[in-house]
Design a protein around this motif. Structure first.
Motif, PDB file in Angstrom:
ATOM      1  N   ARG A 104       0.842  -1.204   0.000  1.00 14.55           N
ATOM      2  CA  ARG A 104       0.000   0.000   0.000  1.00 14.55           C
ATOM      3  C   ARG A 104       0.879   1.257   0.000  1.00 14.55           C
ATOM      4  N   THR A 112       1.415   4.312  -2.964  1.00 18.18           N
ATOM      5  CA  THR A 112       1.194   5.752  -2.767  1.00 18.18           C
ATOM      6  C   THR A 112       2.446   6.561  -3.112  1.00 18.18           C
ATOM      7  N   LEU A 113       3.612   5.927  -3.030  1.00 18.25           N
ATOM      8  CA  LEU A 113       4.873   6.613  -3.366  1.00 18.25           C
ATOM      9  C   LEU A 113       5.208   6.505  -4.850  1.00 18.25           C
ATOM     10  N   SER A 114       4.354   5.826  -5.602  1.00 20.53           N
ATOM     11  CA  SER A 114       4.625   5.554  -7.021  1.00 20.53           C
ATOM     12  C   SER A 114       3.429   6.001  -7.856  1.00 20.53           C
ATOM     13  N   PRO A 115       3.409   7.282  -8.247  1.00 18.77           N
ATOM     14  CA  PRO A 115       2.226   7.810  -8.936  1.00 18.77           C
ATOM     15  C   PRO A 115       1.833   7.047 -10.199  1.00 18.77           C
ATOM     16  N   GLY A 116       2.793   6.431 -10.885  1.00 21.94           N
ATOM     17  CA  GLY A 116       2.457   5.731 -12.124  1.00 21.94           C
ATOM     18  C   GLY A 116       2.069   4.277 -11.928  1.00 21.94           C
ATOM     19  N   ARG A 152      -3.183   1.054  -9.721  1.00 22.77           N
ATOM     20  CA  ARG A 152      -3.748   0.909  -8.369  1.00 22.77           C
ATOM     21  C   ARG A 152      -4.212  -0.518  -8.061  1.00 22.77           C
ATOM     22  N   ALA A 166       8.029   3.720 -14.396  1.00 25.05           N
ATOM     23  CA  ALA A 166       9.190   4.571 -14.094  1.00 25.05           C
ATOM     24  C   ALA A 166       8.805   5.735 -13.188  1.00 25.05           C
ATOM     25  N   SER A 167       7.490   5.971 -13.064  1.00 23.87           N
ATOM     26  CA  SER A 167       7.036   7.123 -12.281  1.00 23.87           C
ATOM     27  C   SER A 167       6.877   6.726 -10.813  1.00 23.87           C
ATOM     28  N   PHE A 168       7.947   6.894 -10.057  1.00 28.21           N
ATOM     29  CA  PHE A 168       7.913   6.646  -8.608  1.00 28.21           C
ATOM     30  C   PHE A 168       8.922   7.576  -7.955  1.00 28.21           C
ATOM     31  N   SER A 169       8.732   7.811  -6.678  1.00 28.34           N
ATOM     32  CA  SER A 169       9.669   8.668  -5.958  1.00 28.34           C
ATOM     33  C   SER A 169      10.866   7.826  -5.523  1.00 28.34           C
ATOM     34  N   GLU A 170      12.005   8.075  -6.138  1.00 27.48           N
ATOM     35  CA  GLU A 170      13.193   7.273  -5.816  1.00 27.48           C
ATOM     36  C   GLU A 170      13.549   7.416  -4.334  1.00 27.48           C
ATOM     37  N   ALA A 171      13.510   8.660  -3.847  1.00 28.82           N
ATOM     38  CA  ALA A 171      13.855   8.893  -2.434  1.00 28.82           C
ATOM     39  C   ALA A 171      12.861   8.175  -1.514  1.00 28.82           C
TER      40      ALA A 171
END
Lengths: 179, 91
Positions: A63, A67-71, A74, A127-132
Motif C-alpha cells: 500500500r 502511494t509513493l509511485s504515482p504511475g 492501483r 518509471a514514475s515513482f519517488s526514488e527517495a
C-alpha cells in the motif's frame, strides 16, 4: 519459413500489453520465481549482474509503495522493484555506470514482462515513482538504486495494441538514411 | 474517510509533486485525475453519491486516452469540468 520457436517468441512479444486494470487474485510465489529467473537471464555486460530484485506483496508495504509511485496501477497485486547495485557497476566509470545500470535493468524487465505474459499475468513497467521515497520505504543502502518497478497481477482488461511504425520506417541498411 | 486513507492520498500527492517536475506535462492532469478518482471513490461510498460514482467510472474509462489520443483526452477533461459545473447548479 519461420520455426515454431520464432513464431512463439514473436507472438508473446506482440501480444504483451501494459495492463492497468487487474483482478484481486494473488500472484503465486512459483509464478514469481519463474518471472525472476527470466529477469536474471537477461544480457549483462561483462557478466556484471548488478540487478537486485525486491518483491513487495505484503499489504502494508505494498500500500505504501503504491502511494509513493504515482504511475503504479492501483489494482495490481504485486510489485517487483528492480534495482541496480552501484558497487557492481562502478568499475565502468562515472559516465558509463548509470547507463549500464539502466541498460541491464531494462533488459531484465523486458524478460520479466514477457514471462509474465506467457504465464497469463498482466504487467506494467513503471518509471514514475519517488526514488527517495522508495529508498526510504525499502531501506535500500546508498549503493542500491531503484530503476524500474514491475507491476503484476491477473489482468482485468485486454487493451488493443497501439499503432506501431512499420519496420521499414525506422530501419536503414549499411548507413543512416532519413526514411 | 479513514485516517489511513487520507494519509495515503496525501502521500500520493507528495510523491506526484516531487516526480512531476521531471515528467511530461500531461502527467499533471493524469495525476490529478487519479487523486480525483480516489477522493470520489471515498465520497461515493461514504455519502452514497451517484454523481461521484459516475465520475469514478468515467475517469477509469478515459484516463488511458493520455497515451493513445491526446486530443480526446483534453476533450474529456473539458467535458468532465462541464459535468461538474452542471452538477454544481443542483447542489
Amino acid at each position: 519459413m519461420k520455426s515454431s520457436k520464432e513464431e512463439i517468441i514473436l507472438e508473446v512479444i506482440k501480444e504483451r500489453r501494459s495492463i492497468r486494470s487487474y483482478t484481486d487474485e494473488k500472484v503465486s510465489r512459483e509464478m514469481l520465481m519463474t518471472i525472476l529467473e527470466a529477469g536474471q537471464w537477461a544480457p549483462t555486460p561483462s557478466n556484471v549482474q548488478s540487478w537486485r530484485f525486491i518483491v513487495v506483496q505484503g499489504a502494508q508495504q505494498f500500500r505504501a509503495l503504491k502511494t509513493l509511485s504515482p504511475g503504479f496501477p492501483r489494482e495490481a497485486t504485486t510489485a517487483i522493484v528492480v534495482c541496480s547495485d552501484q558497487r557492481r557497476t562502478k568499475s565502468f566509470g562515472e559516465t558509463l555506470s548509470p547507463i549500464l545500470a539502466a541498460e541491464e535493468v531494462a533488459m531484465a524487465v523486458q524478460n520479466m514482462l514477457l514471462m509474465a505474459h506467457s504465464l497469463n499475468l498482466g504487467s506494467c513497467a513503471v518509471a514514475s515513482f519517488s526514488e527517495a521515497g522508495i529508498k526510504e520505504l525499502l531501506e535500500l543502502p546508498d549503493e542500491i538504486s531503484p530503476i524500474l518497478l514491475v507491476a503484476l497481477g491477473f489482468p482485468n482488461e485486454h487493451p488493443i495494441a497501439p499503432q506501431r511504425k512499420n519496420v521499414s520506417q525506422i530501419t536503414s541498411w549499411e548507413r543512416y538514411q532519413e526514411v | 474517510m479513514e485516517k489511513g486513507e487520507l494519509f495515503d492520498i496525501c502521500t500520493y500527492i507528495a510523491a506526484s509533486a516531487e516526480k512531476l517536475k521531471d515528467e511530461p506535462k500531461d502527467y499533471g492532469p493524469l495525476r490529478l485525475l487519479e487523486v480525483l478518482s480516489q477522493l470520489a471513490t471515498l465520497g461515493a461510498t461514504e455519502y452514497d453519491d451517484s454523481f461521484l460514482r459516475e465520475v469514478v467510472q468515467r475517469v477509469k474509462e478515459k484516463q488511458g486516452l493520455v497515451m493513445a489520443d491526446r486530443k480526446a483526452f483534453y476533450d474529456f477533461l473539458t467535458q468532465l469540468v462541464i459535468r461538474f459545473a452542471k452538477e454544481a447548479k443542483n447542489r
